[in-house]
Design an enzyme around this catalytic site. Structure first.
Site, short mmCIF file in Angstrom:
data_model
loop_
_atom_site.label_atom_id
_atom_site.label_comp_id
_atom_site.label_asym_id
_atom_site.label_seq_id
_atom_site.Cartn_x
_atom_site.Cartn_y
_atom_site.Cartn_z
N GLY A 67 9.69 7.75 -2.28
CA GLY A 67 8.33 8.27 -2.35
C GLY A 67 7.55 7.95 -1.10
O GLY A 67 7.99 7.17 -0.24
N GLY A 115 12.82 6.85 -4.72
CA GLY A 115 12.60 8.14 -5.35
C GLY A 115 13.74 9.12 -5.15
O GLY A 115 13.93 10.04 -5.96
N GLU A 138 13.13 -2.06 -3.36
CA GLU A 138 11.71 -2.33 -3.57
C GLU A 138 11.32 -3.80 -3.52
O GLU A 138 10.18 -4.13 -3.18
CB GLU A 138 11.27 -1.71 -4.90
CG GLU A 138 11.22 -0.18 -4.89
CD GLU A 138 12.57 0.48 -5.09
OE1 GLU A 138 12.63 1.72 -5.01
OE2 GLU A 138 13.57 -0.24 -5.32
N ASP A 146 11.74 1.55 -9.58
CA ASP A 146 11.07 2.40 -10.56
C ASP A 146 11.87 3.70 -10.71
O ASP A 146 13.09 3.67 -10.67
CB ASP A 146 9.61 2.64 -10.16
CG ASP A 146 9.46 3.37 -8.83
OD1 ASP A 146 10.45 3.53 -8.09
OD2 ASP A 146 8.33 3.81 -8.51
#
Length: 352
Positions: A67, A115, A138, A146
């Site tokens: 992302g 992402g 992350e 996520d």
């Protein structure tokens, strides 16, 4: 069709094509890109002449690097709703991919991180190449895995997903297949031919037909490091606290255990503890939707976590690769501080 400059929508015979077109940014996702992908998937699902969907990244470096971290960082700094909007729409897209009614083929050529894993590993047909570099990195930026990774990683064999989530290290095609994040390895130079072959299938082609085409072009992915070291990984990373994992790694012989322990020691202590809690919760969850909803609640709290801003600063903005975490040690991270990340988002992503 819903083409925009950064997402090119097209056709190859019976296959719908979605091409991520931000090669200068490693095809990292923006909100308009997410919306264009979602709209294209809806159009292809409703079109009886489309048998399958193929997603690939433009350029020669990445499928999708994740992302738009800068957008999330800036949104949090400003207190704007942009970050929450991004996460809500991205997570709904991840869920739609997992439930997509037609074969969804992701060509994970090059960097596939964050992402990008959400865009690929929830799909029905995941194709790695010899150039695949897959990671959920992350914990190194004060964040946590996520995009449904807290559903995917706990379902890898043994503790491979725990190793991936805590270290954030990149894995290759063989490891991605071993971790059940990819299905086959196809040579990068053969991807155009693969697209043509899938597109040549009739409109009534089944998932098994698509699988057969991919399997027919698959090559050996080589040796998996996660398989070679599986016994050690399963022993040392089975604990439910990061402190116990680090102590267990210290007892293990060999360079792999030492490297794992050293890397974990450089990550955000808060992110490490949060990640492990989320992975263990994901292991006991009944659905991807449940995990995504839990992740969204943690995302909204991460905007109040100083490590997120410090991690993005060190990795993306100043690029000094020298974050100063706060708290600086695992011992200083209180359980109550992690509990605060488990407040459900309102409204929830999905009606449970």
């Amino acid at each position: 069709m819903h083409s925009i400059d950064e997402v090119i929508i097209g056709r190859q015979g019976s296959a719908g094509l979605i091409r991520l077109n931000r090669p200068q940014a490693l095809n990292s996702l923006t909100l308009p890109m997410i919306r264009a992908i979602e709209a294209a998937l809806a159009d292809f699902a409703a079109d009886p002449s489309v048998a399958s969907v193929i997603v690939r990244g433009e350029g020669d470096r990445a499928f999708c690097a994740g992302g738009d971290i800068r957008l999330l960082h800036e949104s949090g700094k400003r207190g704007s709703p942009d970050a929450e909007t991004f996460w809500r729409e991205e997570f709904r897209l991840n869920h739609a991919i997992a439930r997509y009614p037609k074969p969804y083929v992701a060509l994970m050529d090059g960097i596939t991180m964050g992402g990008g894993v959400g865009l690929s590993s929830h799909g029905s047909h995941r194709v790695a190449t010899e150039r695949t570099r897959l990671a959920m990195p992350e914990t190194g930026i004060g964040y946590f895995p996520d995009v449904g990774a807290t559903w995917l990683l706990p379902r890898a064999p043994g503790e491979a997903g725990t190793w991936m989530g805590l270290t954030g290290l990149a894995i290759h095609a063989a490891d991605a297949i071993q971790a059940r994040l990819a299905d086959h390895c196809v040579a990068s130079s053969d991807l155009s031919a693969l697209i043509e072959a899938i597109g040549a299938l009739p409109a009534a082609a089944s998932p098994a037909d698509v699988h057969g085409v991919i399997a027919g072009m698959a090559i050996s992915a080589g040796e998996s490091r996660l398989t070679v070291h599986r016994n050690m990984i399963d022993r040392a990373l089975a604990y439910d606290t990061v402190e116990d994992i680090q102590e267990a790694l210290a007892r293990e012989a060999g360079d792999f255990a030492a490297e794992t322990r050293q890397i974990i020691g450089t990550r955000s202590p808060t992110s490490l503890k949060l990640t492990l809690r989320l992975l263990r919760a994901g292991r006991n969850s009944a659905s991807l939707a449940e995990c995504l909803d839990r992740e969204l609640g943690a995302c909204l709290r991460i905007l109040y976590n100083p490590d997120f801003y410090e991690g993005v600063r060190a990795a993306v903005i100043d690029k000094d690769r020298n974050p100063k975490w706060s708290p600086a040690s695992l011992a200083e991270v209180e359980d109550a501080a992690i509990d605060r990340f488990f407040v459900p988002a309102q409204p929830p992503l999905f009606a449970m």
